[in-house]
Design an enzyme around this catalytic site. Structure first.
Site, mmCIF file in Angstrom:
data_model
loop_
_atom_site.group_PDB
_atom_site.id
_atom_site.type_symbol
_atom_site.label_atom_id
_atom_site.label_comp_id
_atom_site.label_asym_id
_atom_site.label_seq_id
_atom_site.Cartn_x
_atom_site.Cartn_y
_atom_site.Cartn_z
ATOM 1 N N TYR A 1 0.811 -1.217 0.000
ATOM 2 C CA TYR A 1 0.000 0.000 0.000
ATOM 3 C C TYR A 1 0.847 1.270 0.000
ATOM 4 C CZ TYR A 1 -3.718 -3.266 1.124
ATOM 5 O OH TYR A 1 -4.607 -4.312 1.097
ATOM 6 N N HIS B 1 -4.788 6.072 -1.020
ATOM 7 C CA HIS B 1 -5.415 5.870 0.286
ATOM 8 C C HIS B 1 -4.418 6.050 1.429
ATOM 9 C CE1 HIS B 1 -9.379 5.030 1.568
ATOM 10 N NE2 HIS B 1 -9.288 3.734 1.814
ATOM 11 N N TYR C 1 -5.892 -1.348 9.472
ATOM 12 C CA TYR C 1 -6.475 -1.131 8.146
ATOM 13 C C TYR C 1 -7.477 0.017 8.225
ATOM 14 C CZ TYR C 1 -3.991 -5.118 6.342
ATOM 15 O OH TYR C 1 -2.993 -5.966 5.967
ATOM 16 N N ASN D 1 -10.532 0.731 7.303
ATOM 17 C CA ASN D 1 -11.931 0.616 7.713
ATOM 18 C C ASN D 1 -12.123 0.373 9.205
ATOM 19 O OD1 ASN D 1 -12.334 0.921 5.005
ATOM 20 N ND2 ASN D 1 -13.219 -1.084 4.670
ATOM 21 N N ASN E 1 -13.867 5.863 4.617
ATOM 22 C CA ASN E 1 -14.212 4.825 5.590
ATOM 23 C C ASN E 1 -13.412 4.884 6.888
ATOM 24 O OD1 ASN E 1 -16.335 3.712 4.162
ATOM 25 N ND2 ASN E 1 -14.986 2.383 2.977
#
Length: 190
Positions: free
Chosen positions: A14, A19, A64, A66, A112
């Site tokens: 990532y 994000h 993470y 969320n 989120n």
């Protein structure tokens, strides 16, 4: 004490994604002050710096995106920090690349990580610095692949500038407060 919380997803796959812009700003802030991250109880990484007389914790949730709220609450409880003493840094799909907005409260706006923090707090009253990742080039129906994708070569230079500006905004927040930082760093386009 203040907490500067950069949102993102853990894992090298990532790194450099849209994000993870919150992690990029947290990393830039830590590097600027020669601080390194250590793991705190498995939910987040933290680095500690001193800005003038202010102690500042730089937090990167490892839960993470969320489930960011769990790590944020854990860090706030550990450091005994109120919601008024934090700023959450995250991506914003609705802002163009090269823009950022600092706000004292608001909705999740489809982000989120913010949504989960709001759920965990039972309130949307906490500062957030939203960094534009642009949606104008997003393929229809390609939300996940877009936010988890990397910036284009053209966007990378704007993001490098924005990362430094966001880092400086977080420093200003810690030293001078939310109102001062909003007056100096809210932009239409850098």
């Amino acid at each position: 004490m203040k907490l500067i919380i950069g949102l993102g997803n853990p894992g090298t796959e990532y790194d450099g994604t849209r994000h993870n812009i919150g992690f990029a700003v947290a990393d830039a802030l830590a590097a600027h002050h020669n601080a390194s991250f250590s793991k705190e109880k498995g939910r987040y990484l933290s680095a500690k710096i001193k800005l003038g007389s202010e102690s500042v914790g730089i937090i990167k949730p490892m839960t993470y995106m969320n489930h960011s709220g769990h790590a944020v609450v854990a860090a706030m409880n550990f450091y005994k920090v109120a919601r008024t003493e934090i700023v959450v840094i995250c991506d914003d799909l609705n802002l163009p690349v090269g823009t950022m907005r600092l706000r004292p409260k608001g909705s999740a706006g489809g982000q989120n990580g913010l949504k989960h923090i709001i759920e965990c707090f039972g309130s949307n009253e906490f500062a957030r610095l939203r960094i534009g990742i642009g949606s104008q080039n997003m393929p229809k129906g390609g939300f996940s692949s877009f936010v988890l994708g990397k910036f284009s070569e053209q966007e990378k230079s704007e993001i490098a500038i924005m990362t430094v500006s966001a880092r400086d905004c977080a420093i200003d927040f810690a030293l001078h407060g939310l109102g001062h930082a909003m007056n100096h760093f809210n932009t239409s386009k850098l």
